[in-house]
Design a protein around this motif. Sequence first.
Motif, PDB file in Angstrom:
ATOM      1  N   VAL A  91      44.617  -9.896  27.672  1.00  0.00           N
ATOM      2  CA  VAL A  91      44.787  -8.488  28.035  1.00  0.00           C
ATOM      3  C   VAL A  91      45.605  -7.813  26.937  1.00  0.00           C
ATOM      4  CG1 VAL A  91      45.725  -6.868  29.719  1.00  0.00           C
ATOM      5  CG2 VAL A  91      44.692  -9.020  30.494  1.00  0.00           C
ATOM      6  N   THR A  92      45.020  -6.822  26.289  1.00  0.00           N
ATOM      7  CA  THR A  92      45.708  -6.095  25.217  1.00  0.00           C
ATOM      8  C   THR A  92      46.878  -5.292  25.791  1.00  0.00           C
ATOM      9  OG1 THR A  92      43.638  -5.896  23.989  1.00  0.00           O
ATOM     10  CG2 THR A  92      45.417  -4.409  23.363  1.00  0.00           C
ATOM     11  N   PRO A  93      48.063  -5.395  25.209  1.00  0.00           N
ATOM     12  CA  PRO A  93      49.230  -4.687  25.752  1.00  0.00           C
ATOM     13  C   PRO A  93      49.023  -3.173  25.833  1.00  0.00           C
ATOM     14  CG  PRO A  93      49.943  -6.355  24.191  1.00  0.00           C
ATOM     15  CD  PRO A  93      48.445  -6.280  24.075  1.00  0.00           C
ATOM     16  N   LYS A  94      49.359  -2.618  26.995  1.00  0.00           N
ATOM     17  CA  LYS A  94      49.346  -1.173  27.216  1.00  0.00           C
ATOM     18  C   LYS A  94      50.534  -0.808  28.087  1.00  0.00           C
ATOM     19  CE  LYS A  94      44.307  -0.537  26.946  1.00  0.00           C
ATOM     20  NZ  LYS A  94      43.100  -0.067  27.669  1.00  0.00           N
ATOM     21  N   ARG A  95      50.877   0.465  28.053  1.00  0.00           N
ATOM     22  CA  ARG A  95      51.966   0.977  28.872  1.00  0.00           C
ATOM     23  C   ARG A  95      51.347   1.538  30.144  1.00  0.00           C
ATOM     24  NH1 ARG A  95      53.254   4.388  25.693  1.00  0.00           N
ATOM     25  NH2 ARG A  95      54.571   3.146  24.285  1.00  0.00           N
ATOM     26  N   SER A  96      51.022   0.651  31.086  1.00  0.00           N
ATOM     27  CA  SER A  96      50.249   1.065  32.248  1.00  0.00           C
ATOM     28  C   SER A  96      50.526   0.151  33.427  1.00  0.00           C
ATOM     29  CB  SER A  96      48.748   1.037  31.903  1.00  0.00           C
ATOM     30  OG  SER A  96      47.951   1.058  33.062  1.00  0.00           O
ATOM     31  N   LYS A  97      50.883   0.743  34.551  1.00  0.00           N
ATOM     32  CA  LYS A  97      51.080  -0.036  35.772  1.00  0.00           C
ATOM     33  C   LYS A  97      49.751  -0.628  36.235  1.00  0.00           C
ATOM     34  CE  LYS A  97      52.393   0.332  40.624  1.00  0.00           C
ATOM     35  NZ  LYS A  97      52.864   1.220  41.717  1.00  0.00           N
ATOM     36  N   ALA A  98      48.659   0.121  36.054  1.00  0.00           N
ATOM     37  CA  ALA A  98      47.349  -0.383  36.449  1.00  0.00           C
ATOM     38  C   ALA A  98      46.995  -1.639  35.656  1.00  0.00           C
ATOM     39  CB  ALA A  98      46.281   0.689  36.243  1.00  0.00           C
ATOM     40  N   THR A 111      59.347  -4.819  31.523  1.00  0.00           N
ATOM     41  CA  THR A 111      58.881  -4.220  30.267  1.00  0.00           C
ATOM     42  C   THR A 111      58.402  -2.794  30.493  1.00  0.00           C
ATOM     43  OG1 THR A 111      58.226  -6.395  29.423  1.00  0.00           O
ATOM     44  CG2 THR A 111      57.248  -4.467  28.370  1.00  0.00           C
ATOM     45  N   ILE A 112      57.604  -2.592  31.542  1.00  0.00           N
ATOM     46  CA  ILE A 112      57.099  -1.252  31.859  1.00  0.00           C
ATOM     47  C   ILE A 112      58.239  -0.304  32.187  1.00  0.00           C
ATOM     48  CG2 ILE A 112      55.820   0.064  33.601  1.00  0.00           C
ATOM     49  CD1 ILE A 112      54.010  -1.209  31.576  1.00  0.00           C
ATOM     50  N   LYS A 113      59.237  -0.805  32.908  1.00  0.00           N
ATOM     51  CA  LYS A 113      60.385   0.032  33.260  1.00  0.00           C
ATOM     52  C   LYS A 113      61.084   0.544  32.013  1.00  0.00           C
ATOM     53  CE  LYS A 113      64.888  -0.019  35.582  1.00  0.00           C
ATOM     54  NZ  LYS A 113      65.907  -0.839  36.261  1.00  0.00           N
ATOM     55  N   ARG A 114      61.137  -0.293  30.968  1.00  0.00           N
ATOM     56  CA  ARG A 114      61.796   0.102  29.739  1.00  0.00           C
ATOM     57  C   ARG A 114      60.914   0.960  28.831  1.00  0.00           C
ATOM     58  NH1 ARG A 114      66.560  -2.751  28.652  1.00  0.00           N
ATOM     59  NH2 ARG A 114      66.672  -1.287  26.911  1.00  0.00           N
ATOM     60  N   GLY A 115      59.685   1.227  29.268  1.00  0.00           N
ATOM     61  CA  GLY A 115      58.810   2.110  28.509  1.00  0.00           C
ATOM     62  C   GLY A 115      58.009   1.441  27.423  1.00  0.00           C
ATOM     63  N   ASP A 116      57.914   0.118  27.457  1.00  0.00           N
ATOM     64  CA  ASP A 116      57.180  -0.616  26.439  1.00  0.00           C
ATOM     65  C   ASP A 116      55.804  -1.031  26.944  1.00  0.00           C
ATOM     66  OD1 ASP A 116      59.385  -0.435  24.789  1.00  0.00           O
ATOM     67  OD2 ASP A 116      60.216  -2.353  25.430  1.00  0.00           O
ATOM     68  N   ARG A 117      54.972  -1.488  26.028  1.00  0.00           N
ATOM     69  CA  ARG A 117      53.630  -1.971  26.378  1.00  0.00           C
ATOM     70  C   ARG A 117      53.679  -3.453  26.690  1.00  0.00           C
ATOM     71  NH1 ARG A 117      50.395  -1.596  21.705  1.00  0.00           N
ATOM     72  NH2 ARG A 117      52.262  -1.251  20.438  1.00  0.00           N
ATOM     73  N   VAL A 118      52.820  -3.883  27.614  1.00  0.00           N
ATOM     74  CA  VAL A 118      52.794  -5.287  28.002  1.00  0.00           C
ATOM     75  C   VAL A 118      51.357  -5.745  28.238  1.00  0.00           C
ATOM     76  CG1 VAL A 118      53.087  -4.791  30.474  1.00  0.00           C
ATOM     77  CG2 VAL A 118      53.776  -7.018  29.568  1.00  0.00           C
ATOM     78  N   GLY A 119      51.094  -6.972  27.877  1.00  0.00           N
ATOM     79  CA  GLY A 119      49.799  -7.607  28.098  1.00  0.00           C
ATOM     80  C   GLY A 119      49.998  -9.099  27.941  1.00  0.00           C
ATOM     81  N   GLY A 120      48.924  -9.807  27.673  1.00  0.00           N
ATOM     82  CA  GLY A 120      49.113 -11.234  27.453  1.00  0.00           C
ATOM     83  C   GLY A 120      47.869 -12.057  27.643  1.00  0.00           C
ATOM     84  N   LEU A 121      48.089 -13.349  27.823  1.00  0.00           N
ATOM     85  CA  LEU A 121      47.019 -14.332  27.928  1.00  0.00           C
ATOM     86  C   LEU A 121      47.310 -15.233  29.122  1.00  0.00           C
ATOM     87  CD1 LEU A 121      45.548 -16.411  24.968  1.00  0.00           C
ATOM     88  CD2 LEU A 121      46.125 -17.495  27.128  1.00  0.00           C
ATOM     89  N   VAL A 122      46.335 -15.351  30.012  1.00  0.00           N
ATOM     90  CA  VAL A 122      46.433 -16.241  31.175  1.00  0.00           C
ATOM     91  C   VAL A 122      45.410 -17.350  30.977  1.00  0.00           C
ATOM     92  CG1 VAL A 122      46.305 -16.438  33.683  1.00  0.00           C
ATOM     93  CG2 VAL A 122      47.050 -14.277  32.636  1.00  0.00           C
TER      94      VAL A 122
END
Length: 312
Positions: free
Chosen positions: A147-154, A127-138
């Motif tokens: 975790v609120t989706p963001k465009r961030s490797k960190a 997802t990050i490679k394609r330039g989109d935001r990612v987050g989720g629920l564990v």
Amino acid sequence: MGAEKPSGEIVASLEDLMAYEYLVQAGNLLPSHPVYSILAGRHASKLRGRGLDFEEVRQYVPGDDIRNIDWKVTARTGSTHSKVFNEEKERPTFMVIDQTSTMFFGSQRFTKSVIAAQAAALGAFYTIKRGDRVGGLVFSDDEHNIVTPKRSKALVQYFLQLVCTANEKLIHRNRVNVNTARLNEMLDRTLKSVTHDYVVTVVTDLSNHDTETKKLLQRLSYHNDVICIHISDPMDEQLPDGKIILTDAQHQIQWQNDKRSWGTKYKRSSEDFRRTLKDELRRYGVPVVFYTTVDPVEKQVRRDMGQLTSQR
């Protein structure tokens, strides 16, 4: 001497999961098939926009641009409707990762919980490679983190650390907690966390599911793209021959495949479950990807990249 570190096939490490960044960057690990492209989010989708190709009119969802309200349809139906347009553009991805005690099982190579962690890493980095935001629920049996989706490797690293932390705690559990309401509760929280035009990926073995689970997946699919990644073990499909003892740490039974055709009935039940799951979720537009504990996720993706052609 300290305790021996568990194998990466039993408990996922952050180092192992971060390595998926290099797998993704090295080449097109995921195929271009539209079902798999959901994992990345960037594809022709139903998005809010103006001056674009008209797609459809749907019921208004909080967050829609009021400039796209179709007043004629609204007046005719008595409820607010919005115009939807087609545009290729980024979409936030929200991954729901099951790390409950039923996932801590594997009869051959990996545990289900590790395969779920690998799927989380693959999806997040793609997802990050394609330039989109990612987050989720564990979530585990008794905890969850959103975790609120963001465009961030960190942020991806933080998200995967949460997965690893939940994964590592499983090795210390001494019983399996069968709690159908837990998955449903997490899907309900997901409904409250996403609005519309999300890519929602649910990674679980569906050990604890019921009719309400499918209803929640259906509700999620109304205004989002949803994909279900089902994780199984070979022993979910067929038990070994001979006399074996099965236990959940509280109860145990003696099992024998050739006794009263138990083995045949067990295998048939597993086949019926997979077929019914695929057919029912297809009606909601929710494709199912089947992963096992035999091989790492990336190998299964490469091998089975065409398996969903008939589902969309």
